[in-house]
Each structure stands twice: as structure tokens, then as C-alpha cells.
Design an enzyme around this catalytic site. Structure first.
Site, PDB file in Angstrom:
ATOM      1  N   GLY A  10       0.820  -1.205   0.000  1.00 45.31           N
ATOM      2  CA  GLY A  10       0.000   0.000   0.000  1.00 45.31           C
ATOM      3  C   GLY A  10       0.854   1.257   0.000  1.00 45.31           C
ATOM      4  N   ASP A 127       0.232   1.944   9.206  1.00 41.69           N
ATOM      5  CA  ASP A 127      -0.266   1.272  10.410  1.00 41.69           C
ATOM      6  C   ASP A 127       0.719   1.340  11.571  1.00 41.69           C
ATOM      7  OD1 ASP A 127      -2.565   0.613   9.088  1.00 41.69           O
ATOM      8  OD2 ASP A 127      -2.072  -1.491   8.783  1.00 41.69           O
ATOM      9  N   ASP A 129       3.050  -0.656  12.388  1.00 37.00           N
ATOM     10  CA  ASP A 129       3.079  -1.946  13.077  1.00 37.00           C
ATOM     11  C   ASP A 129       4.299  -2.808  12.745  1.00 37.00           C
ATOM     12  OD1 ASP A 129       2.457  -2.585  10.475  1.00 37.00           O
ATOM     13  OD2 ASP A 129       0.569  -3.597  10.934  1.00 37.00           O
TER      14      ASP A 129
END
Length: 342
Positions: A10, A127, A129
């Protein structure tokens, strides 16, 4: 050095800052840089563009990636990884810098271990993460986008005495939801790390309504799960890395809140809006620094590593240690947020 770079997975704001920092630093050392188009697909098919300081000098404020991206996985089908190696040798490359998240960097790590392909990783995900790095570029811009959207939603929620449920990105980690929830003074923050008890949320909304607050804001991660429920997905399809497309939790939460409280409730899914726009100053600086240090690793021949932010410093960590482990939201942040969720 002749160095190739690619952006996979992404997109997010700050990717062009990395490309710009990488290209400039390689150029300053007398080297050459090319960019594979559309992530690993370009590396498989040999599609690339020449990159130089003049071509990349003005891309710093531009969102997305000038190279394009895709979720192509060279390890999905037999022989595709070998095509990457063939392309690498055909173009007489010395190093490949992969800019991406866990999937993209996982491929780079496997290419290094399986074929001894000289790869370097640069962490990217809104994100936030990824393990082994404190923050990733794109995250800050995303938070500002969400904050702006929720600030606008607050005025219409208050005007109509509604509860607004805002679904944001976060497949397995609630960094965006928690940070944006704190920044937007949300009445509830629902993250993947904690099973959602909607009865508690509904009681809080009713208590605040009784105390005089005429509207409510509920932030929910796309990967959050209601008590006794599973992930809510858009459909059953999976991408090249086996991921399903999440989405729909916001609508379900809104429906149940309205049923349980009798308060008119609407849901908004911010979706890909969170990926767009010009990067914040923080993300421009962080992306630039990561690109510079990825180039310096290439110039020193330190392959099989990923550049990472530790405190205020950019360091190198082994690629194999940087992928495969999801960095979920630290409990302390939700603990702090709960001071306002009572």
C-alpha cells in the site's frame, strides 16, 4: 554503485521522500539509481526508469510514489523469484533497496537468504506496526488526515445529536485508532488488541448523553473484533500475500449502538483517504533520513539489513529480525487513553 529501488504494498505519504534521499546520496557518491515500476512486478518484468537528482528533486511534497506500487509477491508462483534475480543480473545491479511493509521486506529478506541477492530494506506502513523501528513514515500524515476528518464530523454529529462511528485502518494493530482517538477526544476507542465489549461503550455514551453531551465519537480499527465475533471482511478474496480485505466493522458497531441506546448513529469509513495527501513535515524528514541511510548502507556493502528509527537515531538492523513479527499497540497508550474513557 548501481542501485535499484522499488516501492511495494500500500502507498503512503513519504515514499517519495525516501526515493529522493536515496537517489541524492547514491549520486553524491558517484553512483547510479534506477527505480522498478509497480513494486516487485517491475523487478520480475524488468520495467524501470532512470532516477537522478533532477528528476527527483521536486517530489518531496508529493504523496504516493512516483514509481507506482503493487502487492505482487515473487514467491507466490514457482520461478518468479528467479526472474527477479535474472533482472538484477541483466541490469548489472549492485544492490536492491526495497521500500515497503512486512510483506515487501519479507520478500527482500528471502531473496537475500535464498539467492544472496544484495538487498536493503526501508520500513513503510501507515499502520506503524513494523517491528524493529519506533515509528514509520506515513503514520504521522495519516493521523493528521484522520484528525481533520473527525474534527469535521464532530460539527455535524453535534448539530444532529448523533453518535458518529469512524472506521480507520489497522488490521492487527491499533496505533492509528488509539493515537487519533486521543487527538480527537473520542468517547470510545476500539482496537484489535482488546476484545470490544459494546455494552460498556453503549453505557458510556448514554451516561455522557445524560450528563449533557449531545453527541458522541467512536473510533474503531478495521481489524477490531466484537466480543465473541471474528474479523469482519469485505469479501472472501485474498491478495498475493494471503490477506483478506477488512472492512465493515464500523457499520456493525453503529447499528448495534443505535439498537442498544436508541441514539441516532451513523458510520463513516475513511478508507483510502488515510493513504493520500502531501506528507507532513515529520514524514518528509523521516523518509529523507531513511533514504539517505539506506544509500549509505549500499555504498558500504552492508546488505541484508533494514534501516530503522530508534529514538532519534537511524540504525541498521538485520532484515530477518525486522520482518515476520507484528508490532501491536503498546498497552500503555490505551491505559493513558482510558483516563478519558471512564
Amino acid at each position: 554503485m548501481k542501485v535499484a529501488c522499488l516501492t511495494g504494498g500500500g502507498d503512503c505519504p513519504g515514499l517519495n521522500a525516501v526515493i529522493r534521499g536515496l537517489v541524492r546520496t547514491i549520486h553524491n557518491a558517484g553512483g547510479q539509481t534506477i527505480g522498478f515500476l509497480e513494486g516487485w512486478r517491475g523487478a520480475i518484468e524488468g520495467n524501470f526508469v532512470e532516477l537522478d537528482p533532477m528528476r527527483t528533486d521536486e517530489i518531496l511534497p508529493v504523496g504516493g510514489t512516483i514509481l507506482g506500487s503493487s502487492r505482487t509477491n515473487p514467491y507466490k508462483d514457482p520461478g518468479l523469484a528467479e526472474e527477479v534475480v535474472k533482472t538484477f543480473k541483466k541490469l548489472d545491479l549492485d544492490c536492491l533497496v526495497a521500500i515497503g511493509g512486512d510483506d515487501t521486506l519479507g520478500v527482500a529478506s528471502k531473496l537475500y537468504s535464498d539467492f544472496n541477492l544484495p538487498t536493503i530494506g526501508c520500513p513503510k506502513t501507515i499502520d506503524n506496526d513494523l517491528s524493529s523501528t519506533d515509528f514509520t513514515f506515513g503514520f504521522d500524515t495519516c493521523l493528521n488526515t484522520v484528525q481533520d476528518a473527525v474534527d469535521k464530523l464532530r460539527t455535524t454529529a453535534e448539530s444532529h445529536r448523533r453518535v458518529m462511528v469512524v472506521e480507520v485502518m489497522g488490521r492487527h494493530a491499533g496505533w492509528i485508532t488509539c493515537f487519533a482517538g486521543i487527538a480527537c477526544s473520542a468517547d470510545a476507542i476500539l482496537v484489535p488488541e482488546e476484545e470490544v465489549n459494546l455494552d460498556t461503550v453503549c453505557q458510556r455514551l448514554m451516561d455522557r448523553r445524560a450528563a449533557g453531551k449531545t453527541y458522541g465519537i467512536v473510533m474503531v480499527s478495521e481489524g477490531a473484533k466484537l466480543k465473541g465475533d471474528q474479523f469482519i471482511t469485505k469479501d472472501a478474496e485474498v491478495d498475493d500475500f494471503g490477506h483478506v480485505s477488512l472492512g465493515g466493522i464500523g457499520k456493525r458497531v453503529a447499528k448495534q449502538i443505535e439498537e442498544k441506546t436508541g441514539i441516532e448513529t451513523r458510520d463513516v469509513t475513511l478508507g483510502h483517504l488515510q493513504r493520500g495527501g502531501s506528507p507532513s513535515a515529520y514524514d518528509r524528514v523521516l523518509g529523507t533520513r531513511l533514504g539517505i541511510h539506506a544509500a549509505r548502507l549500499a555504498n558500504k556493502g552492508e546488505f541484508g539489513k533494514m534501516v530503522a528509527l530508534r529514538g532519534l537515531h537511524i540504525v541498521a538492523v538485520p532484515l530477518e529480525e525486522a520482518v515476520g513479527t507484528m508490532r501491536t499497540l503498546y498497552p500503555e497508550f490505551m491505559d493513558e487513553a482510558r483516563e478519558f474513557l471512564i
